[in-house]
Design a protein around this motif. Structure first.
Motif, PDB file in Angstrom:
ATOM      1  N   ASN A  11       0.716  -0.856   0.001  1.00  0.00           N
ATOM      2  CA  ASN A  11      -0.595  -0.011   0.341  1.00  0.00           C
ATOM      3  C   ASN A  11       0.543   1.393  -0.403  1.00  0.00           C
ATOM      4  O   ASN A  11       0.438   1.998  -0.632  1.00  0.00           O
ATOM      5  N   ARG A  12       1.951   0.966   0.743  1.00  0.00           N
ATOM      6  CA  ARG A  12       2.993   1.846   0.385  1.00  0.00           C
ATOM      7  C   ARG A  12       3.174   2.280  -0.441  1.00  0.00           C
ATOM      8  O   ARG A  12       3.285   4.248  -0.954  1.00  0.00           O
ATOM      9  N   ASN A  13       3.294   1.505  -1.801  1.00  0.00           N
ATOM     10  CA  ASN A  13       3.587   2.153  -3.148  1.00  0.00           C
ATOM     11  C   ASN A  13       3.134   2.485  -4.492  1.00  0.00           C
ATOM     12  O   ASN A  13       2.871   3.309  -4.895  1.00  0.00           O
ATOM     13  N   ILE A  14       1.118   1.890  -4.097  1.00  0.00           N
ATOM     14  CA  ILE A  14       0.317   2.832  -4.201  1.00  0.00           C
ATOM     15  C   ILE A  14       0.370   4.509  -4.140  1.00  0.00           C
ATOM     16  O   ILE A  14       0.306   5.347  -4.487  1.00  0.00           O
ATOM     17  N   TYR A  15       0.877   4.897  -2.402  1.00  0.00           N
ATOM     18  CA  TYR A  15       1.050   5.938  -1.736  1.00  0.00           C
ATOM     19  C   TYR A  15       2.150   6.823  -2.816  1.00  0.00           C
ATOM     20  O   TYR A  15       1.625   8.032  -3.365  1.00  0.00           O
ATOM     21  N   GLU A  16       3.010   5.808  -2.754  1.00  0.00           N
ATOM     22  CA  GLU A  16       3.974   6.976  -3.520  1.00  0.00           C
ATOM     23  C   GLU A  16       3.326   7.103  -5.720  1.00  0.00           C
ATOM     24  O   GLU A  16       4.238   8.249  -5.753  1.00  0.00           O
ATOM     25  N   LYS A  17       2.794   6.200  -5.753  1.00  0.00           N
ATOM     26  CA  LYS A  17       2.405   6.392  -7.597  1.00  0.00           C
ATOM     27  C   LYS A  17       0.919   7.574  -7.440  1.00  0.00           C
ATOM     28  O   LYS A  17       1.399   8.563  -8.098  1.00  0.00           O
ATOM     29  N   ALA A  18       0.457   7.484  -6.229  1.00  0.00           N
ATOM     30  CA  ALA A  18      -0.025   8.926  -5.552  1.00  0.00           C
ATOM     31  C   ALA A  18       0.198  10.229  -5.635  1.00  0.00           C
ATOM     32  O   ALA A  18      -0.027  11.358  -6.164  1.00  0.00           O
ATOM     33  N   MET A  19       1.406   9.966  -5.331  1.00  0.00           N
ATOM     34  CA  MET A  19       2.259  11.186  -4.608  1.00  0.00           C
ATOM     35  C   MET A  19       3.129  11.618  -6.182  1.00  0.00           C
ATOM     36  O   MET A  19       2.771  12.386  -6.504  1.00  0.00           O
ATOM     37  N   GLY A  20       3.443  11.113  -7.207  1.00  0.00           N
ATOM     38  CA  GLY A  20       3.940  11.197  -8.644  1.00  0.00           C
ATOM     39  C   GLY A  20       3.031  11.430  -9.134  1.00  0.00           C
ATOM     40  O   GLY A  20       3.169  12.244 -10.133  1.00  0.00           O
ATOM     41  N   LEU A  21       1.888  11.346  -9.448  1.00  0.00           N
ATOM     42  CA  LEU A  21       0.798  11.467 -10.183  1.00  0.00           C
ATOM     43  C   LEU A  21       0.532  13.497  -9.689  1.00  0.00           C
ATOM     44  O   LEU A  21       0.067  13.862 -10.958  1.00  0.00           O
ATOM     45  N   VAL A  22       0.519  13.291  -8.545  1.00  0.00           N
ATOM     46  CA  VAL A  22      -0.277  14.963  -7.907  1.00  0.00           C
ATOM     47  C   VAL A  22       1.286  15.554  -8.131  1.00  0.00           C
ATOM     48  O   VAL A  22       1.276  16.792  -8.871  1.00  0.00           O
TER      49      VAL A  22
ATOM     50  N   PRO B 144      -5.759  -2.269 -11.603  1.00  0.00           N
ATOM     51  CA  PRO B 144      -6.929  -1.757 -10.344  1.00  0.00           C
ATOM     52  C   PRO B 144      -5.845  -1.139  -9.393  1.00  0.00           C
ATOM     53  O   PRO B 144      -6.313  -0.235  -8.860  1.00  0.00           O
ATOM     54  N   GLU B 145      -4.334  -1.115  -8.779  1.00  0.00           N
ATOM     55  CA  GLU B 145      -3.337  -0.912  -8.139  1.00  0.00           C
ATOM     56  C   GLU B 145      -3.914   0.752  -8.967  1.00  0.00           C
ATOM     57  O   GLU B 145      -2.845   1.689  -7.885  1.00  0.00           O
TER      58      GLU B 145
END
Length: 427
Positions: free
Chosen positions: A278-289, A357-358
């Motif tokens: 889930n930390r990896n998903i947050y990294e992806k979200a931060m990358g998008l932002v 999904p991720e």
């Protein structure tokens, strides 16, 4: 789902190897290879058949897995049935991923790790990281509790410090060891610590950053404000210190001009520790932002006026319109495997979402970060991926913190230092 000891050790091996990169620890027998296997599993999950020669280039360029180590990593993953290998004689020619559901990646690797005979230094390294994941510790007390010989402990401490997973702080005459991952997983506990310890400026900074997730540090410095609120020089120094210590998360985009833009985020909003998946998903979200903020606030020619609408379009239509700035703006998302860039003109590229999904969840999380500062939830062309990232790289937030410490070694005033120590050391 609770994380058992073997799964946690697999996550710790992943984090450790991510920080060490190409640094070779000669005293380790298994831990680095297991860490590489975890990293590779996360990144090839959901992909189709891979050419070995292409995978070898990608693994080295993006994940610091050398050709020398790759075969050992692939054999490990084949043994636990995470991949199939197609060979010609003794030569691997193709790799077919069959990684299980996202949260199960560390389960199989953890089980493998539990069946290996780790040497004393590997065992102690995992024990140190496991303890510091829960809270900061006095160095001498930790040595005593683990029953470690001081010389051996010092060697392991050097390794985890080199990886960026442990910081050593001196406070009130004692050495304190702190892991940035203790703060990385939930914002609520950090704010509570700041409020309880009287660190009012830190509490204010965290709240302001939460209102403007992904704001460029260069803009904060230039304007002297966060979320439209002025901050003074003391607060700016504290903010930079929190970035360097990994409390505030700074994913970065390196431009072809070699200028590095840091985009500042709070720890993951909420009060639950994230597992590595889930930390990896947050990294992806931060990358998008971060990519969106770059176009919104640091545009070259065309400004993004409606960040949320753009992300919603990406989620619903799996692509956004092509333009001449996309190559620079979204290249980091290729590295994160959120999307791919497709050339549609002489200098125009279109960002296309890799529909998993991720990644869909990461887009939802990115939308929520921009809207409220809160989280909503608690086949790829590898050769093009390499070509597109030759002159720009995305540095995940933990590594960025370590790099920021090296680039920006600043001395805090006594009153500023006191507030940071109260937060980091829970004094």
């Amino acid at each position: 789902m609770p994380v058992n000891a073997s799964q946690l050790n697999a996550e710790l091996a992943h984090d450790l190897q991510s920080g060490l990169g190409l640094t070779v620890i000669n005293e380790f027998d298994h831990l680095q290879i297991v860490g590489m296997a975890s990293i590779l599993s996360l990144h090839i999950k959901g992909l189709g058949q891979l050419e070995y020669d292409v995978l070898r280039q990608v693994a080295y360029y993006f994940w610091d897995i050398t050709g020398r180590d790759l075969n050992q990593v692939l054999n490990l993953l084949a043994e636990i049935e995470y991949i199939d290998l197609i060979t010609s004689g003794s030569t691997i020619t193709k790799v077919i991923p069959k990684i299980p559901h996202f949260d199960s990646v560390y389960s199989g690797i953890g089980e493998y790790l539990a069946n290996q005979h780790l040497n004393e230094k590997e065992q102690l390294t995992l024990a140190i990281l496991g303890e510091l994941t829960n809270k900061p510790e006095k160095r001498n007390a930790l040595i005593g509790r683990l029953g470690a010989e001081v010389k051996l402990f010092t060697g392991c401490e050097r390794i985890v410090s080199e990886s960026g997973l442990v910081l050593s702080k001196r406070a009130r005459g004692q050495d304190i060891l702190v892991s940035p991952t203790y703060f990385a997983d939930n914002l609520d506990s950090v704010v509570d610590l700041a409020a309880a310890g009287g660190a009012k400026r830190i509490e204010r900074i965290l709240n302001l950053v939460g209102q403007s997730q992904g704001w460029p540090l260069s803009l904060i410095e230039k304007q002297g404000e966060v979320a439209g609120y002025k901050i003074d020089s003391h607060e700016l120094n504290i903010l930079k210190s929190l970035v360097g210590d990994g409390v505030l998360k700074p994913p970065s985009i390196k431009r072809p001009s070699a200028n590095i833009e840091l985009f500042i985020f709070t720890p993951r909003p909420g009060n639950i520790r994230l597992n590595a998946a889930n930390r990896n998903i947050y990294e992806k979200a931060m990358g998008l932002v971060a990519s969106i903020r770059k176009g919104q606030l640091l545009e070259e020619r065309y400004r993004i006026k409606y960040p949320v609408a753009l992300l919603q379009k990406l989620r619903n239509f799996k692509a956004v319109g092509a333009n001449s700035e996309a190559l620079v703006q979204y290249r980091n998302l290729v590295n994160l495997q959120v999307g791919k860039l497709v050339k549609v003109g002489s200098d125009r590229y279109q960002l296309q979402l890799i529909d998993t999904p991720e990644n869909l969840r990461a887009v939802d999380e990115a939308i929520a970060l921009i809207q409220t500062g809160q989280m909503k939830h608690s086949s790829v062309d590898e050769e093009a991926r390499i070509a597109l990232t030759q002159d720009e790289a995305y540095v995940q937030s933990l590594t960025s913190s370590a790099n920021f410490r090296k680039m920006n070694k600043l001395e805090l005033l006594d009153e500023e230092k006191s507030e940071v120590e109260q937060l980091l050391l829970d004094l």
